[in-house]
Design a protein around this motif. Structure first.
Motif, PDB file in Angstrom:
ATOM      1  N   LYS A  28       0.977   0.481   9.155  1.00 50.81           N
ATOM      2  CA  LYS A  28       0.348   1.784   9.355  1.00 50.81           C
ATOM      3  C   LYS A  28       1.321   2.787   9.973  1.00 50.81           C
ATOM      4  O   LYS A  28       1.249   3.980   9.715  1.00 50.81           O
ATOM      5  N   LEU A  29       2.246   2.269  10.805  1.00 54.37           N
ATOM      6  CA  LEU A  29       3.181   3.174  11.451  1.00 54.37           C
ATOM      7  C   LEU A  29       4.355   3.533  10.542  1.00 54.37           C
ATOM      8  O   LEU A  29       4.850   4.658  10.561  1.00 54.37           O
ATOM      9  N   TRP A  30       4.785   2.572   9.761  1.00 55.23           N
ATOM     10  CA  TRP A  30       5.941   2.813   8.892  1.00 55.23           C
ATOM     11  C   TRP A  30       5.525   2.557   7.441  1.00 55.23           C
ATOM     12  O   TRP A  30       5.583   1.446   6.947  1.00 55.23           O
ATOM     13  N   ALA A  31       5.074   3.590   6.789  1.00 48.95           N
ATOM     14  CA  ALA A  31       4.564   3.462   5.427  1.00 48.95           C
ATOM     15  C   ALA A  31       5.665   2.995   4.486  1.00 48.95           C
ATOM     16  O   ALA A  31       6.822   3.377   4.615  1.00 48.95           O
ATOM     17  N   GLN A  32       5.277   2.145   3.558  1.00 45.93           N
ATOM     18  CA  GLN A  32       6.150   1.642   2.506  1.00 45.93           C
ATOM     19  C   GLN A  32       7.369   0.908   3.070  1.00 45.93           C
ATOM     20  O   GLN A  32       8.473   1.014   2.548  1.00 45.93           O
ATOM     21  N   GLN A  33       7.152   0.155   4.119  1.00 47.38           N
ATOM     22  CA  GLN A  33       8.205  -0.707   4.636  1.00 47.38           C
ATOM     23  C   GLN A  33       8.274  -1.971   3.793  1.00 47.38           C
ATOM     24  O   GLN A  33       7.266  -2.434   3.259  1.00 47.38           O
ATOM     25  N   PRO A  34       9.462  -2.545   3.635  1.00 50.46           N
ATOM     26  CA  PRO A  34       9.564  -3.753   2.811  1.00 50.46           C
ATOM     27  C   PRO A  34       8.875  -4.952   3.457  1.00 50.46           C
ATOM     28  O   PRO A  34       8.987  -5.168   4.666  1.00 50.46           O
ATOM     29  N   ILE A  35       8.136  -5.698   2.645  1.00 48.95           N
ATOM     30  CA  ILE A  35       7.602  -6.976   3.086  1.00 48.95           C
ATOM     31  C   ILE A  35       8.735  -7.995   3.101  1.00 48.95           C
ATOM     32  O   ILE A  35       8.927  -8.734   4.054  1.00 48.95           O
ATOM     33  N   THR A  36       9.469  -8.010   1.996  1.00 48.73           N
ATOM     34  CA  THR A  36      10.594  -8.931   1.896  1.00 48.73           C
ATOM     35  C   THR A  36      11.496  -8.483   0.755  1.00 48.73           C
ATOM     36  O   THR A  36      11.117  -7.660  -0.075  1.00 48.73           O
ATOM     37  N   LEU A  50       7.097  -4.082  -1.242  1.00 52.29           N
ATOM     38  CA  LEU A  50       6.738  -3.115  -0.208  1.00 52.29           C
ATOM     39  C   LEU A  50       5.220  -3.003  -0.096  1.00 52.29           C
ATOM     40  O   LEU A  50       4.489  -3.328  -1.038  1.00 52.29           O
ATOM     41  N   ILE A  51       4.761  -2.502   1.044  1.00 52.44           N
ATOM     42  CA  ILE A  51       3.348  -2.245   1.244  1.00 52.44           C
ATOM     43  C   ILE A  51       3.205  -0.924   1.984  1.00 52.44           C
ATOM     44  O   ILE A  51       3.977  -0.619   2.901  1.00 52.44           O
ATOM     45  N   ASP A  52       2.254  -0.076   1.569  1.00 49.69           N
ATOM     46  CA  ASP A  52       2.094   1.227   2.217  1.00 49.69           C
ATOM     47  C   ASP A  52       0.982   1.164   3.252  1.00 49.69           C
ATOM     48  O   ASP A  52       0.361   0.113   3.472  1.00 49.69           O
ATOM     49  N   ASN A  53       0.725   2.296   3.884  1.00 47.38           N
ATOM     50  CA  ASN A  53      -0.255   2.276   4.974  1.00 47.38           C
ATOM     51  C   ASN A  53      -1.687   2.172   4.477  1.00 47.38           C
ATOM     52  O   ASN A  53      -2.611   2.084   5.279  1.00 47.38           O
ATOM     53  N   GLY A  54      -1.877   2.168   3.160  1.00 42.89           N
ATOM     54  CA  GLY A  54      -3.197   1.900   2.603  1.00 42.89           C
ATOM     55  C   GLY A  54      -3.346   0.473   2.128  1.00 42.89           C
ATOM     56  O   GLY A  54      -4.349   0.119   1.496  1.00 42.89           O
ATOM     57  N   GLY A  55      -2.340  -0.352   2.429  1.00 43.67           N
ATOM     58  CA  GLY A  55      -2.406  -1.748   2.017  1.00 43.67           C
ATOM     59  C   GLY A  55      -2.197  -1.940   0.529  1.00 43.67           C
ATOM     60  O   GLY A  55      -2.666  -2.927  -0.041  1.00 43.67           O
TER      61      GLY A  55
END
Length: 632
Positions: A28-36, A50-55
């Motif tokens: 939620k704080l860092w949108a579109q951060q890499p999962i892996t 990647l995953i954004d702040n909307g999941g």
């Protein structure tokens, strides 16, 4: 041990909860951060998840330092679980696989299966699912799996998979057995079948495909909402006229019970057109074989199609034996009108004596393949398989199957397994295309899903096929080779030498040659001599030169002999390459079959050696076939 952002997670309940909470807050704080990130074994191909702040989950694909697929959506929606947003990644597994398996039914005698894999264990308040991603050198493959569906059938509403190209691309658009049309992705109207090939400039080539489609639905590509983007769409939900989308159904007919497993979605990248060929075995790598696979019992070979008469079949057997073919095909009509429910595939027409035909075939060591239409197959498959085994039949050709709907593909998967279990070689015809299931059912040697000689393709079409449809697997091109009685000018738009060459260029373990020809009409030994020698499966294959639509040269090894097929598009084509695949210190003689300028074949011989430069110079729609034999 699992990894999240590269940090190990223990199985301590409290630590897992803390990690999940921290991960959720972080997204939620860092949108579109890499999962892996996951890299291929050689480190040159990389996927970022990647995953954004909307999941919502996305991916990027890079090859070398070049971005190939920009941020593109992942996810599926059902009328139960919605795996498209508010997603949390609970944990992940990573592994490296380095395997090699024998494949005597293919383009190479063995296949290296080397990849790195990550499985994301995901979910939201509607359910849990896994996203499985594999990175090969030059390729990415991914699929969705859901193993805890509600206690009712679940309908699949949409697959959100996107392919957002990082650049301006053209796509070679086609539909089943249609012609190819090279169009800008942003101008794409209608659909394009999988696999589809995309091109940008002279050094960017992408193939988008699918593997292991057993009970899903045929998917196609449609233009996406942003520039240079493509989306997957269900074939059965798209209605189009004149290559333009007419309407899209809002309700699909795709349902699942207990578990939902999608086919693999694949993206492969090469800097050259001929480099795409390295991905022609990708589908096989992605399919899990059955434990009781009997690869060594499968007999590939060349096929001669015989007339529907007892004497015609007997003559055809003699011709097949003379030509060093392995099978005859008894095509549609031997048990009556194929589309009528009253036609019975357990009984041949009175004028067609199956027992005498099979007996003569056995004397000549020729197998008999029988055609059965989908109408008869659906009604009687469990009856005809043991009956045909009793008759001494060697294989079947399935006709007009449903290769588009979930119901049709699920039936076909079951039918292929049944034919495989009985040991019948199988050719699945009409619009079905392979997705690697021959690895699971090795007796399934061929399929159609191609515009072959029956449909009068020109040389441009012929030179697009090696870089598009043949990346999915074998295809039955149904060669209509001319003779002195009939030139088959309606069907054959290329030279005789190109027809010879294409039996090397096109891979098909069950190659049908002389599709419309009668055995008594082929009397010119020089013209047809090459067909006596050319194999249908190979120990090694090399694409030595080629440009989509313009020309191609393929070299293939069987035993001690090399076979080279070269063919040109509509315009003259030249190429050269070194014979560096020959052995040093050995002397070789090349037998060259080429166009004689008068509509026939000229055969000549030359001495060659290792690393010699081999030059190709062909007229438009022309070809050349070569056999290179070592001199003892």
């Amino acid at each position: 041990m699992f990894f999240l952002y590269g940090h190990p997670l223990t199985f301590s309940r409290h630590l897992v909860l803390i990690a999940i909470f921290t991960f959720t807050v972080a997204t939620k704080l860092w949108a579109q951060q890499p999962i892996t990130k996951i890299r291929s074994p050689n480190g040159q191909t990389e996927t970022q998840l990647l995953i954004d702040n909307g999941g919502k989950v996305y991916y990027r694909l890079m090859c070398g330092k070049q971005l190939i697929i920009d941020k593109s959506r992942l996810g599926i929606i059902t009328d139960g679980p919605a795996m498209d947003s508010l997603i949390t990644v609970f944990s992940m597994d990573k592994k490296m696989v380095k395997d090699k398996f024998a494949w005597p039914l293919g383009e190479n005698a063995s296949i290296e299966n080397h990849y790195n894999e990550v499985i994301l264990h995901c979910g939201n308040n509607t359910g849990r699912f896994d996203l499985i991603v594999r990175l090969f050198n030059g390729s990415m493959a991914f699929r969705y799996t859901f193993h805890q569906l509600p206690q009712r059938p679940v309908r699949l509403k949409a697959e959100l998979t996107q392919f957002n190209m990082a650049g301006d691309y053209h796509i070679y658009q086609y539909h089943e057995e249609s012609e190819f049309h090279r169009v800008a992705v942003d101008s794409l109207s209608g659909t394009s079948d999988l696999p589809s090939t995309l091109v940008s400039g002279t050094s960017n080539f992408i193939s988008i495909g699918e593997a292991d489609n057993r009970n899903y639905s045929k998917c196609v590509l449609v233009r996406g909402s942003r520039p240079n983007s493509l989306n997957l769409n269900f074939y059965t939900d798209t209605i189009y006229r004149n290559r333009q989308i007419f309407s899209i159904n809002k309700d699909t007919l795709i349902t699942f019970q207990d578990s939902l497993i999608t086919p693999w979605r694949t993206v492969s990248y090469s800097k050259s057109a001929i480099g795409l060929h390295q991905f022609s075995e990708l589908n096989l790598k992605l399919v899990q074989p059955l434990a009781n696979e009997k690869i060594r019992d499968v007999k590939p070979g060349k096929v001669f199609r015989v007339p529907i008469s007892t004497q015609g079949a007997l003559d055809g057997i003699d011709f097949a034996s003379k030509m060093n073919f392995q099978y005859i095909l008894v095509d549609a009509g031997w048990y009556g009108a194929e589309f009528r429910t009253t036609s019975d595939p357990t009984k041949a027409l009175p004028s067609f004596n199956i027992s005498s035909i099979v007996a003569h075939a056995r004397e000549k060591d020729i197998g008999v393949i029988l055609y059965v239409n989908y109408v008869g197959l659906k009604a009687r498959i469990d009856t005809i398989l043991p009956l045909y085994k009793k008759w001494g039949i060697s294989g079947l050709k399935f006709g007009f199957v449903d290769g588009g709907t979930q119901k049709g593909l699920a039936w076909l998967d079951t039918a292929m397994k049944k034919a495989n279990d009985y040991g019948f070689v199988l050719n699945v015809h009409d619009h079905y295309k392979p997705t690697g299931l021959s690895r699971r059912y090795p007796f399934v040697l061929s399929s159609e899903g191609i515009r072959g000689d029956e449909n009068s393709p020109d040389a441009f079409h012929n030179m697009v096929l090696p870089f598009t449809r043949f990346l999915a697997g074998p295809a039955d091109f149904t060669f209509c080779y001319p003779n002195d009685v009939n030139a088959y000018s309606k069907n054959v738009k290329v030279s005789k030498a190109q027809q010879l060459a294409l039996t090397v260029v096109y891979f098909d373990p069950l190659q049908a040659i002389f599709w419309y020809g009668r055995s008594q009409d082929y009397t010119n030994e020089t013209d047809i001599d090459f067909f006596k020698h050319v194999p249908t499966v190979w120990d090694e294959s090399i694409y030595t030169a080629g440009e989509i639509g313009k020309g191609v040269t393929v070299a293939r090894l069987k035993g001690a002999n090399w076979y080279i097929g070269s063919a040109a598009g509509l315009q003259p084509w030249q190429a050269q390459f070194r014979l560096n695949f020959l052995e040093k210190g050995k002397r070789y003689i090349a037998t060259i079959y080429e166009d004689d300028g008068k509509g026939g074949i000229r055969k000549r011989y030359i001495d060659i050696k290792y690393n010699q430069i081999f030059n190709i110079s062909l007229n438009g729609s022309g070809g050349q076939a070569v056999i290179i034999r070592p001199v003892n």
